[in-house]
Scaffold this motif. Structure first.
Motif, short mmCIF file in Angstrom:
data_model
loop_
_atom_site.label_atom_id
_atom_site.label_comp_id
_atom_site.label_asym_id
_atom_site.label_seq_id
_atom_site.Cartn_x
_atom_site.Cartn_y
_atom_site.Cartn_z
N MET A 1 0.86 -1.20 0.00
CA MET A 1 0.00 0.00 0.00
C MET A 1 0.89 1.24 0.00
O MET A 1 1.87 1.31 0.73
CB MET A 1 -0.90 0.00 1.23
N LEU A 2 0.51 2.21 -0.81
CA LEU A 2 1.27 3.45 -0.92
C LEU A 2 0.59 4.55 -0.09
O LEU A 2 -0.61 4.78 -0.24
CB LEU A 2 1.35 3.88 -2.38
N VAL A 3 1.36 5.19 0.76
CA VAL A 3 0.87 6.32 1.56
C VAL A 3 1.45 7.60 0.97
O VAL A 3 2.67 7.72 0.82
CB VAL A 3 1.26 6.18 3.04
N ILE A 4 0.59 8.55 0.62
CA ILE A 4 1.02 9.79 -0.02
C ILE A 4 0.53 10.97 0.82
O ILE A 4 -0.67 11.12 1.05
CB ILE A 4 0.48 9.89 -1.46
N ASP A 90 -8.13 -1.66 -5.36
CA ASP A 90 -8.16 -2.40 -6.62
C ASP A 90 -9.54 -3.04 -6.76
O ASP A 90 -9.97 -3.79 -5.89
CB ASP A 90 -7.07 -3.47 -6.62
N ALA A 91 -10.23 -2.74 -7.86
CA ALA A 91 -11.59 -3.28 -8.05
C ALA A 91 -11.59 -4.77 -8.36
O ALA A 91 -12.62 -5.43 -8.21
CB ALA A 91 -12.30 -2.52 -9.17
N LYS A 92 -10.46 -5.31 -8.79
CA LYS A 92 -10.41 -6.73 -9.14
C LYS A 92 -10.44 -7.64 -7.91
O LYS A 92 -11.07 -8.69 -7.93
CB LYS A 92 -9.16 -7.02 -9.99
N SER A 95 -8.25 -5.15 -2.80
CA SER A 95 -7.09 -4.80 -1.98
C SER A 95 -6.87 -3.29 -1.95
O SER A 95 -7.16 -2.58 -2.92
CB SER A 95 -5.84 -5.50 -2.50
N LEU A 96 -6.34 -2.81 -0.84
CA LEU A 96 -6.08 -1.39 -0.66
C LEU A 96 -4.78 -1.01 -1.35
O LEU A 96 -3.71 -1.51 -1.00
CB LEU A 96 -6.01 -1.05 0.83
N LYS A 97 -4.87 -0.14 -2.35
CA LYS A 97 -3.69 0.27 -3.12
C LYS A 97 -3.01 1.48 -2.52
O LYS A 97 -1.78 1.59 -2.54
CB LYS A 97 -4.09 0.60 -4.56
N ALA A 98 -3.79 2.42 -2.00
CA ALA A 98 -3.19 3.67 -1.53
C ALA A 98 -4.09 4.37 -0.52
O ALA A 98 -5.32 4.25 -0.56
CB ALA A 98 -2.91 4.60 -2.70
#
Length: 324
Positions: A1-4, A90-92, A95-98
């Motif tokens: 997961m990316l944290v911005i 991610d809609a597939k 999962s949490l992407k960011a």
């Protein structure tokens, strides 16, 4: 997961890029490729609230939500009125992407959407811009509108005159435009080709009799059914466009007040701005018409911005990857 974080969001999401991202996603919404639901709102004391805004971008295969708080009086304490976070999944597989700061996304994408509407609905030779309000949205709206119209003069009004004068000094250092501060809304909008209402007002601040023929208005500040910035006469004599019809029917005091009073009927909304972009509905038909874009803010706008930030962040190695 990316944290911005907020600074990284601001670095990645330039206004020019965001305007294009917003135009694309509003077209997707009009085409049924973006799924948009009404925000859920938790009222808090003193007219404050927390909102949950979920959405789904089918083409990009992402789902997610913005969780945001709106505290209108925060400006008095030097804090933003809108603060939040955007979750990108991610809609597939879900999962949490960011996870990223939503405060700057809101500030930038709101103005970018106004720029999209201004480009679609205002006169191409519009030169005078009026900004009602002197907060964060005044800054971002000036930047955004300058990118789509040949603005030469900017008029600003604020309830706080000292803040308006500080804003003028700051913006004149940044942009090659003349800025005039007005003590009244009437004076600020009298010659305006484009007007942006950017306040936390719950009562009308802009009257139809003050707006000249051919003007375009971006109504941005009021986002609850009980609040409005435009008087009923202005709405009556204007072509009225929205970001989403469902949102306007439930959340737009600018539309609901004149509707309840019988000043307009239920057919007054011309269409959604995405439908103008895709030519499903008409835009301005003459230089004498007044147009209004009612901007309530949509989850798919936040998701599109977040998805752009995510991909650009991965490419430029910005943000922090963490494991769950």
């Amino acid at each position: 997961m990316l944290v911005i974080n907020q600074k990284q969001v601001e670095d990645i999401l330039t206004m020019k890029a965001c305007i294009q991202v917003m135009e694309d996603v509003l077209k997707e919404l009009a085409a049924g490729e973006a799924i948009q639901h009404l925000r859920s709102v938790v009222p808090i004391e003193k007219n404050n609230l927390m909102g949950l805004m979920p959405g789904y971008l089918r083409k990009e295969e992402v789902i997610g939500a913005k969780v945001i708080t709106i505290y209108p009086e925060n400006h008095q304490h030097g804090q933003p009125s809108h603060q939040g976070v955007v979750l990108l999944n991610d809609a597939k597989d879900g999962s949490l992407k960011a996870v990223m700061d939503g405060t700057k996304i809101t500030a930038i994408r709101t103005a970018a959407v106004s720029a999209v509407a201004t480009k679609a609905l205002s006169k191409k030779d519009a030169e005078v811009l009026s900004l009602l309000g002197s907060g964060e949205q005044a800054r971002t709206h000036l930047e955004a509108i300058l990118l789509v119209r040949p603005i030469k003069l900017v008029n600003i009004w604020s309830r706080n005159m000292e803040k308006a004068k500080e804003w003028k000094a700051e913006m004149e250092q940044k942009y090659p435009v003349s800025i005039h501060v007005f003590e009244t809304v009437k004076g600020a909008v009298r010659e305006a080709d484009i007007i942006c209402t950017l306040t936390a007002s719950t009562e009308p601040i802009l009257c139809g009799e003050w707006v000249k023929e051919g003007a375009h208005i971006n109504a941005v500040g009021a986002c609850k059914a009980a609040d409005r910035e435009l008087d009923s006469e202005l709405v009556r004599k204007s072509l009225f466009y929205v970001d989403r019809v469902e949102s306007a029917l439930n959340e737009s005091g600018d539309y609901l007040f004149p509707l309840k009073k019988g000043v307009i009927d239920s057919n007054h909304i011309v269409g959604e701005i995405g439908e103008v972009l895709t030519k499903k509905v008409h835009g301005r038909q003459s230089n004498s018409e007044i147009t209004i874009f009612e901007s309530l803010g949509l989850a798919i706008e936040d998701l599109a911005a977040a998805n752009f930030i995510y991909h650009e962040g991965v490419k430029s190695k910005k943000g922090t990857f963490i494991s769950m």
